[in-house]
Design a protein around this motif. Sequence first.
Motif, PDB file in Angstrom:
ATOM      1  N   ASN A 279     -23.910   6.928   3.605  1.00  0.00           N
ATOM      2  CA  ASN A 279     -23.411   7.461   4.881  1.00  0.00           C
ATOM      3  C   ASN A 279     -22.381   6.527   5.504  1.00  0.00           C
ATOM      4  N   MET A 280     -22.658   5.236   5.452  1.00  0.00           N
ATOM      5  CA  MET A 280     -21.743   4.271   6.067  1.00  0.00           C
ATOM      6  C   MET A 280     -20.453   4.149   5.276  1.00  0.00           C
ATOM      7  N   PHE A 377      -9.105  10.254   1.699  1.00  0.00           N
ATOM      8  CA  PHE A 377      -9.960  11.393   2.052  1.00  0.00           C
ATOM      9  C   PHE A 377     -10.557  12.031   0.799  1.00  0.00           C
ATOM     10  N   LEU A 378      -9.773  12.109  -0.265  1.00  0.00           N
ATOM     11  CA  LEU A 378     -10.273  12.650  -1.529  1.00  0.00           C
ATOM     12  C   LEU A 378     -11.401  11.774  -2.083  1.00  0.00           C
ATOM     13  N   ALA A 379     -11.316  10.475  -1.831  1.00  0.00           N
ATOM     14  CA  ALA A 379     -12.369   9.564  -2.292  1.00  0.00           C
ATOM     15  C   ALA A 379     -13.720   9.924  -1.691  1.00  0.00           C
ATOM     16  N   ILE A 380     -13.716  10.420  -0.448  1.00  0.00           N
ATOM     17  CA  ILE A 380     -14.965  10.839   0.197  1.00  0.00           C
ATOM     18  C   ILE A 380     -15.594  11.991  -0.581  1.00  0.00           C
ATOM     19  N   GLY A 381     -14.747  12.945  -1.003  1.00  0.00           N
ATOM     20  CA  GLY A 381     -15.249  14.081  -1.768  1.00  0.00           C
ATOM     21  C   GLY A 381     -15.840  13.659  -3.099  1.00  0.00           C
ATOM     22  N   VAL A 382     -15.181  12.735  -3.775  1.00  0.00           N
ATOM     23  CA  VAL A 382     -15.700  12.243  -5.056  1.00  0.00           C
ATOM     24  C   VAL A 382     -17.044  11.558  -4.857  1.00  0.00           C
ATOM     25  N   LEU A 383     -17.128  10.723  -3.824  1.00  0.00           N
ATOM     26  CA  LEU A 383     -18.386  10.021  -3.549  1.00  0.00           C
ATOM     27  C   LEU A 383     -19.500  11.006  -3.221  1.00  0.00           C
ATOM     28  N   ALA A 384     -19.157  12.082  -2.503  1.00  0.00           N
ATOM     29  CA  ALA A 384     -20.161  13.085  -2.136  1.00  0.00           C
ATOM     30  C   ALA A 384     -20.744  13.777  -3.358  1.00  0.00           C
ATOM     31  N   ARG A 387     -23.924  12.001  -4.759  1.00  0.00           N
ATOM     32  CA  ARG A 387     -25.043  11.687  -3.851  1.00  0.00           C
ATOM     33  C   ARG A 387     -26.393  11.647  -4.576  1.00  0.00           C
ATOM     34  N   LYS A 388     -26.620  12.586  -5.490  1.00  0.00           N
ATOM     35  CA  LYS A 388     -27.923  12.637  -6.167  1.00  0.00           C
ATOM     36  C   LYS A 388     -28.128  11.439  -7.082  1.00  0.00           C
ATOM     37  N   VAL A 389     -27.100  11.109  -7.855  1.00  0.00           N
ATOM     38  CA  VAL A 389     -27.264  10.006  -8.815  1.00  0.00           C
ATOM     39  C   VAL A 389     -27.222   8.644  -8.128  1.00  0.00           C
ATOM     40  N   LEU A 390     -26.755   8.622  -6.870  1.00  0.00           N
ATOM     41  CA  LEU A 390     -26.703   7.359  -6.134  1.00  0.00           C
ATOM     42  C   LEU A 390     -27.750   7.293  -5.025  1.00  0.00           C
ATOM     43  N   ALA A 391     -28.653   8.254  -5.007  1.00  0.00           N
ATOM     44  CA  ALA A 391     -29.640   8.329  -3.929  1.00  0.00           C
ATOM     45  C   ALA A 391     -30.550   7.104  -3.888  1.00  0.00           C
ATOM     46  N   HIS A 392     -30.661   6.401  -5.028  1.00  0.00           N
ATOM     47  CA  HIS A 392     -31.589   5.273  -5.108  1.00  0.00           C
ATOM     48  C   HIS A 392     -31.024   3.973  -4.539  1.00  0.00           C
TER      49      HIS A 392
END
Length: 413
Positions: A279-280, A377-384, A387-392
């Motif tokens: 989120n941050m 801004f596109l980097a935000i979409g890629v990071l989103a 989310r599942k594989v980075l949830a840990h």
Amino acid sequence: MTTIEEKKDPSQPSLLQQPKAVWAVAFASVIAFMGIGLVDPILKPIGEQLNATPSQVSLLFTSYMLVTGVAMLVTGVVSSRFGPKKTLLAGLAIIIVFAALAGSSSTITQIVGFRAGWGLGNALFIATALATIVGAASGGVARAIILYEAALGIGIATGPLVGGVLGSISWRGPFFGVAVLMAVAVVLLVVMLPEGEKPTHRTSLADPFRALRHRGLLTVGITALLYNYGFFTLLAYTPFPLDLGTYAIGFIFFGWGLALAVASVFLAPRLQRRFGTLNMMMLALLLFAADLAVMALFTESKPVLIVCVVLAGLFLGVNNTLITETVMISAPVERSTASAAYSFVRFAGGAAAPYLAGKLGESNVHVPFWVGAACTFLAIGVLATGRKVLAHVDDHDPAPHSVDEAAALTVGD
């Protein structure tokens, strides 16, 4: 992993009571990290005196980043075979040679080529400095990390300032200044740093490429590649529309570096614990994209550009630390391997940004910032998407001033 209790133990020696070897490496670290923003104040003078366009001058960043990124693939191989002292000295020696050659250059092509060699030396040094300080320090790992973080922050913040002061004499001054300071660092390391134990584990050139098979690491790497476009648009292109003297540019980017260092060391850990890592990171990227968009709208306004440059340091400092810390726990591989893979994608892939920004700016001064904002801004979409594989990542809670956090600061900044 280091704990807060270790840092506060009253039985430990004072923070400043460290072996001479630690101070020698810390001094060299300050000079090495000064190289990031050292050339900012002299970009425009170099262009004017060598009849080079903004895109040609911006290649000083492109060549440096490209070689640094590729060299990160081999730093582990080198240090695991020759040991930290020889690797550090080799890195410093390479920087001395190529910084001096850059200062002696008579064409922009020569400077660009010599900056590439500088990138090789810097990669060898920064990949080894953290482990060396931790290994040589007394009083616990946490105290050694505080010293390392301080050296890193001082180097990033003072680089543009030193570049501005020496650049006011001649654009050659910053290059020769680094060569002299690095020569002092070599003498200190030769005399003060023990050889240390020979590494028992050897890494392979193929390890970083295997690491990129992990979805989480690849996602973060591509995210960094995209926001790096905005990062180096800010760093390499902004001095041209600002059109100020070397002193002024030096002070402006000193403010940027100071904000980045403070945000990296102090703000990022606190915001991470309160709002969560992903989120941050997304918020920091969004704020940086908005910052670049404001710069695109008000490119002719120098006060707006100055304020936005300094504010960008805060957003970049937070994001750089968190995204690189995420790298180190995003894949089940050694941290050094993950760091090498991430750095390769981030720097080698983003190396075109300074040149493209300069080229676009030759036609329209607003466009480079718009493109930088769009990529961020596109980097935000890629990071989103990851989310599942980075949830840990928030299950891992490194203590402040831990090795994980300091390593994140190194590769991130």
